[in-house]
Design a protein around this motif. Structure first.
Motif, short mmCIF file in Angstrom:
data_model
loop_
_atom_site.label_atom_id
_atom_site.label_comp_id
_atom_site.label_asym_id
_atom_site.label_seq_id
_atom_site.Cartn_x
_atom_site.Cartn_y
_atom_site.Cartn_z
N ILE A 1 0.85 -1.17 0.28
CA ILE A 1 -0.04 0.04 0.35
C ILE A 1 0.39 1.14 -0.15
O ILE A 1 0.27 2.17 -0.75
CB ILE A 1 -1.04 -0.20 1.38
CG1 ILE A 1 -2.11 -1.32 0.98
CG2 ILE A 1 -1.55 2.18 0.70
CD1 ILE A 1 -3.36 -1.08 2.14
N VAL A 2 1.57 1.27 0.64
CA VAL A 2 2.62 2.29 0.87
C VAL A 2 3.59 2.55 -0.32
O VAL A 2 3.77 3.45 -0.55
CB VAL A 2 3.75 2.19 2.13
CG1 VAL A 2 5.17 3.39 2.41
CG2 VAL A 2 2.96 2.29 3.30
N GLY A 3 3.57 1.76 -1.06
CA GLY A 3 4.99 1.05 -2.32
C GLY A 3 3.78 2.28 -3.66
O GLY A 3 4.37 2.36 -4.76
N SER A 4 2.98 2.17 -3.21
CA SER A 4 1.92 2.33 -4.63
C SER A 4 1.17 4.17 -4.83
O SER A 4 0.36 3.99 -5.37
CB SER A 4 0.34 1.25 -4.29
OG SER A 4 0.65 0.48 -4.19
N ILE A 5 1.45 4.45 -3.54
CA ILE A 5 1.75 5.72 -3.24
C ILE A 5 1.53 6.71 -4.42
O ILE A 5 1.13 7.41 -4.88
CB ILE A 5 1.76 6.76 -1.70
CG1 ILE A 5 0.48 5.99 -0.74
CG2 ILE A 5 1.47 8.01 -1.69
CD1 ILE A 5 1.33 6.12 0.82
N PRO A 6 3.14 6.43 -4.11
CA PRO A 6 4.17 7.85 -5.30
C PRO A 6 2.93 7.12 -6.90
O PRO A 6 3.01 8.55 -7.18
CB PRO A 6 5.22 7.03 -5.61
CG PRO A 6 5.84 6.53 -4.11
CD PRO A 6 4.10 5.65 -3.50
N ILE A 7 3.38 6.16 -7.11
CA ILE A 7 2.36 5.97 -8.60
C ILE A 7 1.25 6.57 -9.27
O ILE A 7 0.89 7.06 -9.74
CB ILE A 7 2.83 4.58 -9.04
CG1 ILE A 7 3.09 4.81 -10.38
CG2 ILE A 7 1.52 4.15 -8.75
CD1 ILE A 7 3.12 3.54 -11.18
N GLY A 8 -0.14 6.20 -7.51
CA GLY A 8 -1.13 6.99 -7.51
C GLY A 8 -1.04 8.55 -7.15
O GLY A 8 -1.93 9.09 -8.75
N VAL A 9 -0.07 8.47 -7.08
CA VAL A 9 -0.37 10.26 -6.82
C VAL A 9 0.29 10.50 -8.39
O VAL A 9 -0.74 12.08 -9.07
CB VAL A 9 0.78 10.68 -5.77
CG1 VAL A 9 0.43 12.22 -6.15
CG2 VAL A 9 -0.43 10.59 -4.64
N LEU A 10 1.17 10.67 -9.01
CA LEU A 10 2.30 10.74 -9.99
C LEU A 10 1.26 11.36 -11.37
O LEU A 10 0.77 11.19 -12.11
CB LEU A 10 3.45 10.34 -10.47
CG LEU A 10 4.53 11.26 -9.04
CD1 LEU A 10 5.58 10.85 -9.64
CD2 LEU A 10 4.68 12.75 -9.33
N GLY A 11 0.21 9.30 -11.41
CA GLY A 11 -0.77 8.58 -12.43
C GLY A 11 -1.33 10.61 -12.66
O GLY A 11 -2.44 10.37 -13.78
N ILE B 1 10.64 4.00 -1.64
CA ILE B 1 11.78 3.66 -2.83
C ILE B 1 11.45 3.18 -3.68
O ILE B 1 11.63 3.62 -5.46
CB ILE B 1 13.85 4.36 -2.04
CG1 ILE B 1 14.05 4.78 -1.18
CG2 ILE B 1 14.26 3.68 -3.10
CD1 ILE B 1 15.22 4.61 -0.35
N PHE B 2 10.71 2.05 -4.01
CA PHE B 2 11.06 1.16 -4.55
C PHE B 2 9.38 1.87 -4.98
O PHE B 2 8.94 1.72 -5.99
CB PHE B 2 10.01 -0.21 -3.79
CG PHE B 2 11.16 -1.76 -4.29
CD1 PHE B 2 11.88 -2.15 -5.12
CD2 PHE B 2 11.44 -2.20 -2.84
CE1 PHE B 2 12.23 -3.12 -5.47
CE2 PHE B 2 13.33 -3.13 -2.69
CZ PHE B 2 13.05 -3.49 -3.67
N GLY B 3 8.18 2.39 -4.48
CA GLY B 3 7.56 3.36 -5.41
C GLY B 3 7.82 4.41 -6.20
O GLY B 3 6.84 4.00 -7.15
N LEU B 4 8.88 5.01 -5.66
CA LEU B 4 9.20 6.14 -6.18
C LEU B 4 9.90 5.41 -7.77
O LEU B 4 9.76 6.08 -8.99
CB LEU B 4 9.68 6.93 -5.78
CG LEU B 4 9.40 7.69 -4.74
CD1 LEU B 4 10.89 8.52 -3.28
CD2 LEU B 4 9.16 9.05 -5.55
#
Length: 291
Positions: A92-102, A165-168
């Motif tokens: 869930i935490v790792g999915s936050i960056p791509i969700g926001v940037l997407g 970092i993985f998410g970014l």
């Protein structure tokens, strides 16, 4: 879109989604080289649902454990120390960056980012990055004349910081040519994770992002009516079948093999694209299919 185009594009999606070569770039390039209209970001997102279903089936035991443990951890404090429960939170935490940037970069993703010159540049640059990460991992695994082999980290060592970092790294794959698996796996290798651990988390991390993106585009497509549903569904099924076979092969491949063949392929393809665009053989832009 014709049925033949959907067959080829479905095969391309399934073959390249899990390899560090960028599926979105290959869909864009297949259309460009064939003289077809750009299938577009919506087609890419919807067909990725097929490949993610392949991930759900291949990793069904892992996913089942993670979801079960995570749900129990919501009411049971002791379960919060369980590795599978923690993995649920880390996905869930790792999915936050791509969700926001997407959501923030949606217009750029569907427009300027699909320029072939950007795609070619990303193929080369990220290819070099993957190559460096691969060499670092190989050095740790083999040791050397004056140093012992170094044990690389596993998923049991994954924490919130590394998860982000993985998410970014994953969010960089919003640009065609980067590669979701290439970016996240190389990021994991730089952080000291083993190839298999980085790949496994990469595939698990992709599930929420890809399914959410696919369903979002599916909703928009249903409202607009600008989609050839028969060929698109056919391509999604082809991507699922092909993608499942590729996952099984790739997970075995990375346990013993280097990523360098993919690195050289990416660099060579990027150079060829730049040359063809510079020569006027390929247009950097393509009209997106309207149906």
């Amino acid at each position: 879109m014709s049925w033949f185009e959907s067959l080829i594009l479905g095969l391309v999606q399934g073959l390249t989604e899990f390899l560090p070569v960028s599926s979105s770039a290959h869909l864009r390039l297949t259309a460009a080289f064939s003289g077809w209209e750009d299938p577009g970001a919506a087609f890419t997102a919807i067909t990725q649902i097929g490949t993610e279903i392949a991930v759900l089936i291949y990793f069904r035991k892992d996913i089942g454990r993670i979801i079960s443990a995570w749900l129990r951890s919501l009411t049971n404090k002791e379960m919060r120390q369980d590795h599978d429960a923690q993995m649920g939170w880390l996905v869930i935490v790792g999915s936050i960056p791509i969700g926001v940037l997407g959501l923030t970069l949606k217009d750029q993703i569907e427009g300027p980012f699909r320029d072939l010159r950007i795609t070619a540049t990303m193929l080369i640059v990220v290819g070099i990055i993957i190559g460096i990460a691969d060499r670092l991992a190989a050095r740790d695994e083999s040791g050397g004349r004056h140093r012992a082999a170094k044990q690389r980290k596993g998923l049991e060592d994954l924490g919130v910081k590394d998860g982000l970092i993985f998410g970014l790294c994953q969010s960089a794959a919003l640009i065609p040519g980067v590669s979701r698996s290439g970016a996240t796996i190389s990021g994991g290798l730089f952080m000291g994770y083993s190839r298999e651990s980085a790949a496994r988390y990469s595939f698990l991390l992709a599930i929420p992002a890809v399914l959410a993106s696919g369903l979002f585009e599916l909703k928009d497509a249903m409202e607009s009516g600008h989609v050839s549903w028969g060929p698109t569904i056919f391509a999604t099924v082809i991507a699922f079948v092909t993608g499942y076979a590729v996952i099984a092969w790739f997970m075995k491949f990375i346990s013993t093999k280097s990523f360098m063949p993919f690195v050289w392929y990416r660099i060579a393809l990027g150079i060829v694209i730049i040359a063809l665009v510079a020569a006027g053989v390929l247009s950097p832009h393509a009209a997106e299919s309207a149906g």
